[in-house]
Write a protein that holds these residues in place. Sequence first.
Motif, PDB file in Angstrom:
ATOM      1  N   LYS A   1      13.479  -0.119   6.531  1.00  0.00           N
ATOM      2  CA  LYS A   1      13.541   1.400   6.261  1.00  0.00           C
ATOM      3  C   LYS A   1      13.027   1.950   5.068  1.00  0.00           C
ATOM      4  N   ASP A   2      12.964   1.181   3.968  1.00  0.00           N
ATOM      5  CA  ASP A   2      12.370   1.440   2.547  1.00  0.00           C
ATOM      6  C   ASP A   2      11.057   0.791   2.390  1.00  0.00           C
ATOM      7  N   SER A   3      10.462   0.202   3.381  1.00  0.00           N
ATOM      8  CA  SER A   3       9.153  -0.426   3.124  1.00  0.00           C
ATOM      9  C   SER A   3       8.283   0.663   2.969  1.00  0.00           C
ATOM     10  N   SER A   4       6.679   0.161   2.140  1.00  0.00           N
ATOM     11  CA  SER A   4       5.932   1.046   1.913  1.00  0.00           C
ATOM     12  C   SER A   4       5.395   1.816   3.095  1.00  0.00           C
ATOM     13  N   ILE A   5       5.278   1.246   4.076  1.00  0.00           N
ATOM     14  CA  ILE A   5       4.645   1.679   5.262  1.00  0.00           C
ATOM     15  C   ILE A   5       5.474   2.861   5.977  1.00  0.00           C
ATOM     16  N   VAL A   6       6.718   2.395   5.919  1.00  0.00           N
ATOM     17  CA  VAL A   6       7.800   3.266   6.678  1.00  0.00           C
ATOM     18  C   VAL A   6       8.058   4.554   5.723  1.00  0.00           C
ATOM     19  N   VAL A   7       8.025   4.367   4.294  1.00  0.00           N
ATOM     20  CA  VAL A   7       8.085   5.384   3.453  1.00  0.00           C
ATOM     21  C   VAL A   7       6.859   6.388   3.505  1.00  0.00           C
ATOM     22  N   GLY A   8       5.775   5.779   3.456  1.00  0.00           N
ATOM     23  CA  GLY A   8       4.481   6.548   3.615  1.00  0.00           C
ATOM     24  C   GLY A   8       4.430   7.321   4.653  1.00  0.00           C
ATOM     25  N   CYS A   9       4.941   6.783   5.987  1.00  0.00           N
ATOM     26  CA  CYS A   9       4.779   7.677   7.171  1.00  0.00           C
ATOM     27  C   CYS A   9       5.772   8.580   7.215  1.00  0.00           C
ATOM     28  N   ARG A  10       6.881   8.455   6.533  1.00  0.00           N
ATOM     29  CA  ARG A  10       8.067   9.421   6.372  1.00  0.00           C
ATOM     30  C   ARG A  10       7.605  10.645   5.640  1.00  0.00           C
ATOM     31  N   ALA A  11       6.766  10.390   4.433  1.00  0.00           N
ATOM     32  CA  ALA A  11       6.294  11.467   3.625  1.00  0.00           C
ATOM     33  C   ALA A  11       5.337  12.310   4.609  1.00  0.00           C
ATOM     34  N   VAL A  12       4.592  11.702   5.580  1.00  0.00           N
ATOM     35  CA  VAL A  12       3.916  12.546   6.312  1.00  0.00           C
ATOM     36  C   VAL A  12       4.496  13.411   7.106  1.00  0.00           C
ATOM     37  N   LYS A  13       5.653  12.633   7.914  1.00  0.00           N
ATOM     38  CA  LYS A  13       6.638  13.391   8.871  1.00  0.00           C
ATOM     39  C   LYS A  13       7.080  14.627   8.329  1.00  0.00           C
ATOM     40  N   GLU A  14       7.395  14.539   6.957  1.00  0.00           N
ATOM     41  CA  GLU A  14       8.292  15.559   6.257  1.00  0.00           C
ATOM     42  C   GLU A  14       7.426  16.318   5.480  1.00  0.00           C
ATOM     43  N   GLY A  15       6.024  16.441   5.822  1.00  0.00           N
ATOM     44  CA  GLY A  15       5.058  17.267   5.304  1.00  0.00           C
ATOM     45  C   GLY A  15       4.697  17.260   4.051  1.00  0.00           C
ATOM     46  N   ARG A  16       5.018  16.106   3.214  1.00  0.00           N
ATOM     47  CA  ARG A  16       4.655  15.863   1.717  1.00  0.00           C
ATOM     48  C   ARG A  16       3.598  15.336   1.732  1.00  0.00           C
ATOM     49  N   ALA A  17       2.743  14.773   2.808  1.00  0.00           N
ATOM     50  CA  ALA A  17       1.678  14.246   2.535  1.00  0.00           C
ATOM     51  C   ALA A  17       1.008  14.682   4.004  1.00  0.00           C
ATOM     52  N   GLN A  18      -0.502  14.642   3.916  1.00  0.00           N
ATOM     53  CA  GLN A  18      -1.222  15.102   5.264  1.00  0.00           C
ATOM     54  C   GLN A  18      -1.670  13.956   5.986  1.00  0.00           C
ATOM     55  N   GLY A  19      -1.540  12.809   5.257  1.00  0.00           N
ATOM     56  CA  GLY A  19      -2.251  11.473   5.981  1.00  0.00           C
ATOM     57  C   GLY A  19      -1.645  10.200   5.312  1.00  0.00           C
ATOM     58  N   PHE A  20      -1.637   9.202   5.889  1.00  0.00           N
ATOM     59  CA  PHE A  20      -1.059   7.892   5.121  1.00  0.00           C
ATOM     60  C   PHE A  20      -2.070   6.885   5.443  1.00  0.00           C
ATOM     61  N   PHE A  21      -2.454   6.122   4.313  1.00  0.00           N
ATOM     62  CA  PHE A  21      -3.658   5.098   4.373  1.00  0.00           C
ATOM     63  C   PHE A  21      -2.931   4.006   4.072  1.00  0.00           C
ATOM     64  N   SER A  22      -3.231   2.762   4.620  1.00  0.00           N
ATOM     65  CA  SER A  22      -2.679   1.271   4.443  1.00  0.00           C
ATOM     66  C   SER A  22      -3.768   0.469   4.647  1.00  0.00           C
TER      67      SER A  22
END
Length: 326
Positions: A71-92
């Motif tokens: 749950k605290d992996s870089s991919i999950v945390v990045g996707c969560r930021a998009v879900k919460e509106g703190r980012a408009q997209g996630f790149f990996s």
Amino acid sequence: VDAMGGDNAPEVVLEGVAEALVEDPRIEVLLVGPSEVVEPFASSHARCIAQPASEVIAMDEHPAEAVRRKKDSSIVVGCRAVKEGRAQGFFSAGSTGACLAGATLVIGRIKGVQRPALCSVIPSPVAPVVMADIGANADCKPEYLVQFAQMASIYAEKIVGIENPRVALLNIGEEDTKGSQFAQQAFALMKEKVSNFAGNAEGRDIVTAGFDVIVTDGFTGNVVLKTVEGTAKALFGALKNVMTSSLKTRASAPTPTAGLLCWESREYALSAMAPATPRPSRTACSRRRPWCARMFPDALPRRWASDDPYRRAAKEGRRSAAHHRP
């Protein structure tokens, strides 16, 4: 941005982020990864915010299981930021499967979409061609392809800049009756439900940009894409060998070789992207090929602005190609 994704992370990712920040003053980057990696970088670069994440999903881990467990992996945390509106997209540049799983399980799908798809831009010498699915769904139902066509059409128009994109179903012939039972069922559904559906496309129509969007199942799409990549790599290698085989050819090679290298670089950057679009304004994007820092700035969709010279060339090339279409 996942600081820990890719073959040479985090060094290559950090170098790419630094280049992107310099080249495009409009972007802000939320850099996700271990605090000892992201915090020093963010403190020394304007418009970069550190987002600590204590875990990393490895390339050999089962995607869905890893996303659920870490749950605290870089991919999950990045996707969560998009879900919460703190980012408009996630790149990996990490695991494509984990990015897709994260986009689906964390960001979520558009209501009514049965399966998200991966798409790629095939950089034809004529004009870019959007292709979906390229590997997310090896086993498909005909109705999935209808939705792939609808989502890929929006991506082609809004991101790549193709006006009124023409959609085709990848098949073994142009006629309505060609192909397997699955292909015929998909054709009938797309003809009924996809307003910009233009018929069947054969394999030769991909590189020649006979259509703007090519739709197929993930298994076929992945095989086709890697075949195109391998062919392009072999051709570029053969041309370079010929141009540098003797003193005479080396003397005349610099100008055409420079042009080929420029095209190859652009081809690599464009076809390296595999965006999964579970929501219209929220995107997860993963790389599919060995990554290097130079490709990161070009991998951000915002780089494809209306004044981008490649985008202008694509429109000109597509108008020219239209004269040769059925």
